[in-house]
Design an enzyme around this catalytic site. Sequence first.
Site, short mmCIF file in Angstrom:
data_model
loop_
_atom_site.label_atom_id
_atom_site.label_comp_id
_atom_site.label_asym_id
_atom_site.label_seq_id
_atom_site.Cartn_x
_atom_site.Cartn_y
_atom_site.Cartn_z
CG ASP A 239 -1.88 1.13 1.28
OD1 ASP A 239 -1.65 2.14 0.57
OD2 ASP A 239 -2.88 1.03 2.02
CD GLU A 332 -0.72 1.10 9.54
OE1 GLU A 332 -1.70 1.25 10.33
OE2 GLU A 332 -0.67 0.22 8.68
CD GLU A 341 -6.20 -3.86 13.23
OE1 GLU A 341 -5.14 -3.77 13.88
OE2 GLU A 341 -6.24 -3.81 12.00
N1 SAH Z 1 4.50 -1.24 11.64
C1 SAH Z 1 4.28 -2.28 10.65
C2 SAH Z 1 3.16 -3.21 11.03
C3 SAH Z 1 1.83 -2.54 11.29
S1 SAH Z 1 0.56 -3.69 11.60
C4 SAH Z 1 4.02 -1.63 9.31
O1 SAH Z 1 3.78 -0.43 9.28
O2 SAH Z 1 4.10 -2.31 8.29
C5 SAH Z 1 0.38 -3.61 13.33
C6 SAH Z 1 1.33 -4.49 14.09
O3 SAH Z 1 1.16 -4.16 15.45
C7 SAH Z 1 1.09 -5.98 13.99
O4 SAH Z 1 2.28 -6.64 13.63
C8 SAH Z 1 0.65 -6.41 15.37
O5 SAH Z 1 1.10 -7.68 15.76
C9 SAH Z 1 1.26 -5.33 16.24
N2 SAH Z 1 0.53 -5.04 17.51
C10 SAH Z 1 -0.77 -4.70 17.63
N3 SAH Z 1 -1.05 -4.45 18.92
C11 SAH Z 1 0.06 -4.66 19.64
C12 SAH Z 1 0.34 -4.59 21.01
N4 SAH Z 1 -0.57 -4.25 21.90
N5 SAH Z 1 1.58 -4.91 21.41
C13 SAH Z 1 2.54 -5.29 20.51
N6 SAH Z 1 2.30 -5.37 19.19
C14 SAH Z 1 1.09 -5.05 18.75
#
Ligand code: SAH
Length: 534
Positions: A239, A332, A341
């Site tokens: 994206d 993100e 979410e």
């Molecule tokens: N930063 C990356 C991934 C974003 S997706 C990018 O921009 O491509 C969001 C990520 O956050 C996922 O890998 C998910 O496992 C992680 N995540 C969500 N909630 C979390 C939490 N409470 N603690 C640790 N990781 C978390």
Amino acid sequence: MGKQGTIMAECTDTHPSAGVEDMPDLSDADDSGDDEEQWQWMEEDSQHITCLFCDKLLNSVTETLQHCTVEHHVNLVDVINKHNVDDYSYIKLINFIRSTKCEPSHLMGLPDGPLPWESEDFLRPVIQDDPLLQTDPEELCGQQGAGLSTFEPSGAQSHHAILQRATAAEERARISEEALARAMEDMHKLKLLAQGLVLNAETRRTANMGSIAELQDDEDEAYFSSYGHYGIHEEMLKDKVRTETYRDFMYSNPDVFRDKVVLDVGCGTGILSMFAAKAGAKKVIAVDQSEIIYQAMDIVRSNQLEDKITFLKGRIEDICLPVEKVDIIISEWMGYFLLFESMLDSVLVARDLYLADGGSVFPDLCNISMAAIGDKQKHQERIAFWDDVYGFNMACMKKAVVPEAVVEVVNADTLISEPTVIQTIDCNRVSLSELEFVSDFCLKITNTTDCTAIVGYFDIFFDKGCCNKVMFSTGPQVTKTHWKQTVFLLERPIPVQAGEELQGKITVRKNKKDPRSLLVTFDLRDRKLTYNLQ
Ligand code: SAH
């Protein structure tokens, strides 16, 4: 003759009343049809009937029975009554007499016990188109009991009785259908009431706390394991609108990052951590609970950034950072309709625990916007579709389809209002409780048509302290992103006029049974419409 031939053929091998199922559309029978059939039955009645006990030919059922009584001393009605002969057994009785040529005296002197015509073999007619088989034994007895000297043509009687029974059955079916429809409506109301009670149930009740917490643990496990697979990360990385905006923000604002300690909440493949490191950050702490973090460790090593980026596997809420405070939090976290979410909750936890005074969370500003849609074709495809599915009425499905918000790309040509911002969130200030909100809105309608749906989307801004501010939108007017848009279908479209203001109220709250999903309620023109986003 053609029609009579058909009726007789249907009745020959079966019981007279069994022909009901084979009858041509009974409810359509009119007077002229009756006349025609009566004539046909009279014609049939004038045929010769062979006596049951000798070879004499008689002109009617009545004459035949009278002959049997007078000449052979067998009163068939007495036999029927004595042995409780029902419709089915009557056919066997007639065929038994004819096939065995039994003596009349044998018939009148039968002892109690099994009857000699019980075998199913006697269902087979001995005489083709035997008029005696067209006669209803009940009517035979009734007519004789009433002292009638002659019978009406037996077939006509039977036919008339069948018609009457069918009409009465139809009426009963109609009344039952109406009652059933009322019951279904009541059940549907009850179901909605029960759903409302469950979804809005207070979760504070202590007795339930354990089970809800367990449920949430299970759901979190499923949530993090969904991020363990590469596919979802590939989609995010591809994206470009999303990923390039993050990159541009960091690369074009080196002053913001130089020598700073950065926390990446939910690092995934580590892409944002690597942007931050390249933008001049002194140290980046990358946290993720998902298994994808192991790939991120390899990726960072492959790019010789392991000196700058430190990984911690775990939930941000649970782990202990190697530093007391950080200068910048990047993440993100955005979901469909922004808040789906609920990952922003985790970012706020990190902010409140670790962000140094004067520090910043990026992205910092977010808008949620809405617009009206007029797309009769889509509405037809989604809603009217259920009225006739391969000839079946599946309209009840609408009650399941409508409340589920749809994530899809909206054609900008179907927008029929100006967009309006319903909520602005500043990630540096917002509190957890403000992520559930109620907002009045006003949609300025641009086309006179039917409003068939409301679309929701969000815009993201990197603003605070940036020389080069950047943003991206997930709206229908610009390049699409993997968030697409969120569509709330209206089961009944609302007619709108160009220039008018469609006013309403939107309530966004977490589904208490599944806090990562959202319940969105619209108050629109005296309607209250609740949608689930899951
Ligand atoms: N930063 C990356 C991934 C974003 S997706 C990018 O921009 O491509 C969001 C990520 O956050 C996922 O890998 C998910 O496992 C992680 N995540 C969500 N909630 C979390 C939490 N409470 N603690 C640790 N990781 C978390």
